[in-house]
Design a protein around this motif. Structure first.
Motif, PDB file in Angstrom:
ATOM      1  N   THR A 155      63.560  35.674-105.421  1.00 53.99           N
ATOM      2  CA  THR A 155      62.390  35.360-104.604  1.00 53.99           C
ATOM      3  C   THR A 155      61.558  36.629-104.428  1.00 53.99           C
ATOM      4  N   ALA A 156      60.243  36.518-104.622  1.00 51.04           N
ATOM      5  CA  ALA A 156      59.392  37.702-104.767  1.00 51.04           C
ATOM      6  C   ALA A 156      59.568  38.731-103.655  1.00 51.04           C
ATOM      7  N   SER A 157      59.440  38.339-102.401  1.00 52.53           N
ATOM      8  CA  SER A 157      59.501  39.321-101.315  1.00 52.53           C
ATOM      9  C   SER A 157      60.874  39.970-101.231  1.00 52.53           C
ATOM     10  N   VAL A 158      61.905  39.182-101.485  1.00 53.54           N
ATOM     11  CA  VAL A 158      63.273  39.693-101.442  1.00 53.54           C
ATOM     12  C   VAL A 158      63.513  40.661-102.601  1.00 53.54           C
ATOM     13  N   ALA A 159      63.130  40.258-103.802  1.00 53.33           N
ATOM     14  CA  ALA A 159      63.323  41.109-104.977  1.00 53.33           C
ATOM     15  C   ALA A 159      62.594  42.438-104.819  1.00 53.33           C
ATOM     16  N   GLN A 160      61.387  42.396-104.254  1.00 50.13           N
ATOM     17  CA  GLN A 160      60.614  43.622-104.061  1.00 50.13           C
ATOM     18  C   GLN A 160      61.294  44.555-103.059  1.00 50.13           C
ATOM     19  N   ALA A 161      61.819  43.976-101.977  1.00 46.40           N
ATOM     20  CA  ALA A 161      62.496  44.802-100.973  1.00 46.40           C
ATOM     21  C   ALA A 161      63.755  45.427-101.542  1.00 46.40           C
ATOM     22  N   PHE A 162      64.548  44.627-102.251  1.00 49.36           N
ATOM     23  CA  PHE A 162      65.787  45.157-102.831  1.00 49.36           C
ATOM     24  C   PHE A 162      65.483  46.240-103.862  1.00 49.36           C
ATOM     25  N   ALA A 163      64.417  46.048-104.652  1.00 47.49           N
ATOM     26  CA  ALA A 163      64.040  47.056-105.656  1.00 47.49           C
ATOM     27  C   ALA A 163      63.562  48.332-104.983  1.00 47.49           C
ATOM     28  N   ARG A 164      62.836  48.200-103.895  1.00 43.90           N
ATOM     29  CA  ARG A 164      62.369  49.395-103.182  1.00 43.90           C
ATOM     30  C   ARG A 164      63.561  50.180-102.631  1.00 43.90           C
ATOM     31  N   ALA A 165      64.538  49.473-102.088  1.00 41.00           N
ATOM     32  CA  ALA A 165      65.730  50.153-101.569  1.00 41.00           C
ATOM     33  C   ALA A 165      66.432  50.930-102.680  1.00 41.00           C
ATOM     34  N   ARG A 166      66.585  50.291-103.841  1.00 40.47           N
ATOM     35  CA  ARG A 166      67.238  50.979-104.964  1.00 40.47           C
ATOM     36  C   ARG A 166      66.432  52.200-105.388  1.00 40.47           C
ATOM     37  N   ALA A 167      65.106  52.077-105.413  1.00 39.49           N
ATOM     38  CA  ALA A 167      64.256  53.191-105.824  1.00 39.49           C
ATOM     39  C   ALA A 167      64.373  54.377-104.866  1.00 39.49           C
ATOM     40  N   LEU A 168      64.673  54.082-103.622  1.00 39.73           N
ATOM     41  CA  LEU A 168      64.845  55.129-102.622  1.00 39.73           C
ATOM     42  C   LEU A 168      66.266  55.681-102.595  1.00 39.73           C
ATOM     43  N   GLY A 169      67.109  55.173-103.465  1.00 43.87           N
ATOM     44  CA  GLY A 169      68.483  55.663-103.535  1.00 43.87           C
ATOM     45  C   GLY A 169      69.394  55.087-102.473  1.00 43.87           C
ATOM     46  N   ILE A 170      69.004  53.960-101.895  1.00 42.09           N
ATOM     47  CA  ILE A 170      69.837  53.317-100.876  1.00 42.09           C
ATOM     48  C   ILE A 170      70.838  52.422-101.595  1.00 42.09           C
ATOM     49  N   SER A 171      72.082  52.831-101.609  1.00 40.47           N
ATOM     50  CA  SER A 171      73.121  52.083-102.319  1.00 40.47           C
ATOM     51  C   SER A 171      74.239  51.629-101.395  1.00 40.47           C
ATOM     52  N   SER A 172      74.186  52.022-100.133  1.00 38.52           N
ATOM     53  CA  SER A 172      75.173  51.571 -99.154  1.00 38.52           C
ATOM     54  C   SER A 172      74.458  51.386 -97.824  1.00 38.52           C
ATOM     55  N   PHE A 173      75.110  50.665 -96.931  1.00 43.10           N
ATOM     56  CA  PHE A 173      74.473  50.312 -95.668  1.00 43.10           C
ATOM     57  C   PHE A 173      75.443  50.579 -94.516  1.00 43.10           C
ATOM     58  N   PRO A 174      74.917  51.046 -93.389  1.00 43.31           N
ATOM     59  CA  PRO A 174      73.527  51.398 -93.112  1.00 43.31           C
ATOM     60  C   PRO A 174      73.158  52.774 -93.664  1.00 43.31           C
ATOM     61  N   THR A 175      71.905  52.930 -94.042  1.00 41.81           N
ATOM     62  CA  THR A 175      71.360  54.222 -94.440  1.00 41.81           C
ATOM     63  C   THR A 175      70.041  54.427 -93.696  1.00 41.81           C
ATOM     64  N   THR A 176      69.899  55.572 -93.066  1.00 36.93           N
ATOM     65  CA  THR A 176      68.670  55.894 -92.346  1.00 36.93           C
ATOM     66  C   THR A 176      68.001  57.077 -93.027  1.00 36.93           C
ATOM     67  N   LEU A 177      66.752  56.876 -93.408  1.00 38.78           N
ATOM     68  CA  LEU A 177      65.992  57.923 -94.090  1.00 38.78           C
ATOM     69  C   LEU A 177      64.817  58.366 -93.235  1.00 38.78           C
ATOM     70  N   ILE A 178      64.496  59.634 -93.317  1.00 35.50           N
ATOM     71  CA  ILE A 178      63.237  60.149 -92.791  1.00 35.50           C
ATOM     72  C   ILE A 178      62.364  60.440 -94.005  1.00 35.50           C
ATOM     73  N   LEU A 179      61.188  59.834 -94.042  1.00 34.48           N
ATOM     74  CA  LEU A 179      60.293  59.973 -95.189  1.00 34.48           C
ATOM     75  C   LEU A 179      59.004  60.662 -94.773  1.00 34.48           C
ATOM     76  N   LEU A 180      58.505  61.522 -95.643  1.00 34.78           N
ATOM     77  CA  LEU A 180      57.183  62.122 -95.531  1.00 34.78           C
ATOM     78  C   LEU A 180      56.407  61.610 -96.728  1.00 34.78           C
ATOM     79  N   GLY A 181      55.525  60.650 -96.483  1.00 36.55           N
ATOM     80  CA  GLY A 181      54.942  59.925 -97.600  1.00 36.55           C
ATOM     81  C   GLY A 181      56.048  59.122 -98.266  1.00 36.55           C
ATOM     82  N   ASP A 182      56.252  59.340 -99.545  1.00 31.09           N
ATOM     83  CA  ASP A 182      57.340  58.677-100.262  1.00 31.09           C
ATOM     84  C   ASP A 182      58.508  59.621-100.533  1.00 31.09           C
TER      85      ASP A 182
END
Length: 207
Positions: A155-182
């Motif tokens: 499903t589009a919104s779900v697939a996009q969210a899961f792909a974004r998490a992978r792109a950010l290196g989130i492979s386990s949960f919970p993970t908390t990131l501090i981002l400056l831009g991307d």
């Protein structure tokens, strides 16, 4: 203006350790109410892992005491009754993730907590449309619960969210990131004590 630091919470509705982090997040929200938190569902139970919840019940029951000892959050017998019985639901991250993604960003953290408490504390199936609608309504939200219950990894919104998490290196949960831009400037994992979690996050947010 330069980008500002922001908090991103890599989360999954079916993650028991995310349930364990609820007290820490609530303490942080009380101490830093002006800090916005972007909740990103990342897809813990996807693909071949999707199936009857009962298949994982033994593992979850064995892991629950350690989680409770570390986090102070106990998985209820109502939850085990849900997943161990003959009517055990399907375990899949997509439906509750789809529901969460329908919520406005500023309400997602509270909605994420409500979904997990309905599941791990109250023993409700958060893949079911009626439960998703009920939990959303209790949070003052209106969602398309039927669409959420039918959602899959594709499903589009779900697939996009899961792909974004992978792109950010989130492979386990919970993970908390501090981002400056991307760009990631800090990653906070494994802190469940509310005061220590809030202190770590506040320190990471300082310029």
């Amino acid at each position: 203006m330069p980008p500002v630091k922001r908090v991103l919470y890599g989360f999954d509705p079916l993650c028991g350790w995310c349930f364990g982090l609820i007290p820490a997040w609530r303490h942080f929200a009380e101490t830093r109410p002006k800090v916005a938190v972007d909740v990103l569902p990342g897809g813990l139970i996807t693909g071949a892992r999707v199936g009857p919840y009962r298949a994982a019940a033994g593992y979850i029951r064995g892991a629950a005491p350690r989680m409770a000892a570390v986090t102070g959050q106990e998985v209820s017998e109502a939850f085990f009754a849900l997943i161990e019985g003959n009517g055990s639901p399907i375990s899949a991250s997509a439906p509750p993730s789809h529901a969460l993604l329908q919520a406005p960003a500023e309400t997602r953290l509270d909605f994420a907590h409500a979904l997990q408490e309905a599941h791990f504390r109250d023993g409700r199936d958060i893949g079911a449309a009626d439960v998703l609608a009920d939990v959303a309504g209790a949070c003052g939200l209106i969602i398309d619960a039927t669409a959420a219950a039918a959602a899959t990894d594709q499903t589009a919104s779900v697939a996009q969210a899961f792909a974004r998490a992978r792109a950010l290196g989130i492979s386990s949960f919970p993970t908390t990131l501090i981002l400056l831009g991307d760009t990631e400037t800090a990653r906070i994992d494994g802190i469940y004590d509310p005061a220590a979690f809030a202190s770590a996050l506040s320190t990471a947010l300082k310029d």
